[in-house]
Scaffold this motif. Sequence first.
Motif: not given
Length: 170
Positions: A22, A53-54, A57, A61, A67, A69, A94, A96
């Motif tokens: 993402v 987006g979060l 995700c 998830a 995933v 981000f 997630i 990131i």
Amino acid sequence: MDQQSVQVIIETLKEEGVDLAVTLPEEPTFSLTEAMREDPFFQAVTVAGEGNGLAFCAGAALGGRRVIFVTGIAGLLVGTWALSQMGMVYGAPILILASYRGDFGDHSGIPGSQLLMFKQVAEPLLGALRVPYRVVNQKATLKRMIQEGSFACQDYSHPIVLLLSGEVLW
């Protein structure tokens, strides 16, 4: 971001089984997000907002997807309300990756006062939100940091942030 860093990130994500990317495209990580879109291994989704987006995700998830981000530090700061809930409330694993504008060595041309603001706010804010993070600024440690971050987010059931800087980003 140069091709070597992009290649290490993509290969490591594949090894870790992270197949949903993402992204909120921004200049320093553009070559990475483009490579993910072009690689058939990844399902790449571009979002218009950091919180969206979060949240996307987190849903993926919690549904069992591995995933990542990819955003910039400004986007991560904008998405902090969503980020604050992802670990503590929902337990969403997630990974990131965020370009760390404002870290030492950033020659992006953004005014120094804005870069300093990113430097002064980003890490303390992640600490206040109790989101584990690491600054990744050496290519020699990039693969290991992604592996460790991927493991930690699954093990903790919590977002993990890798702030990309130094020779990894510039």
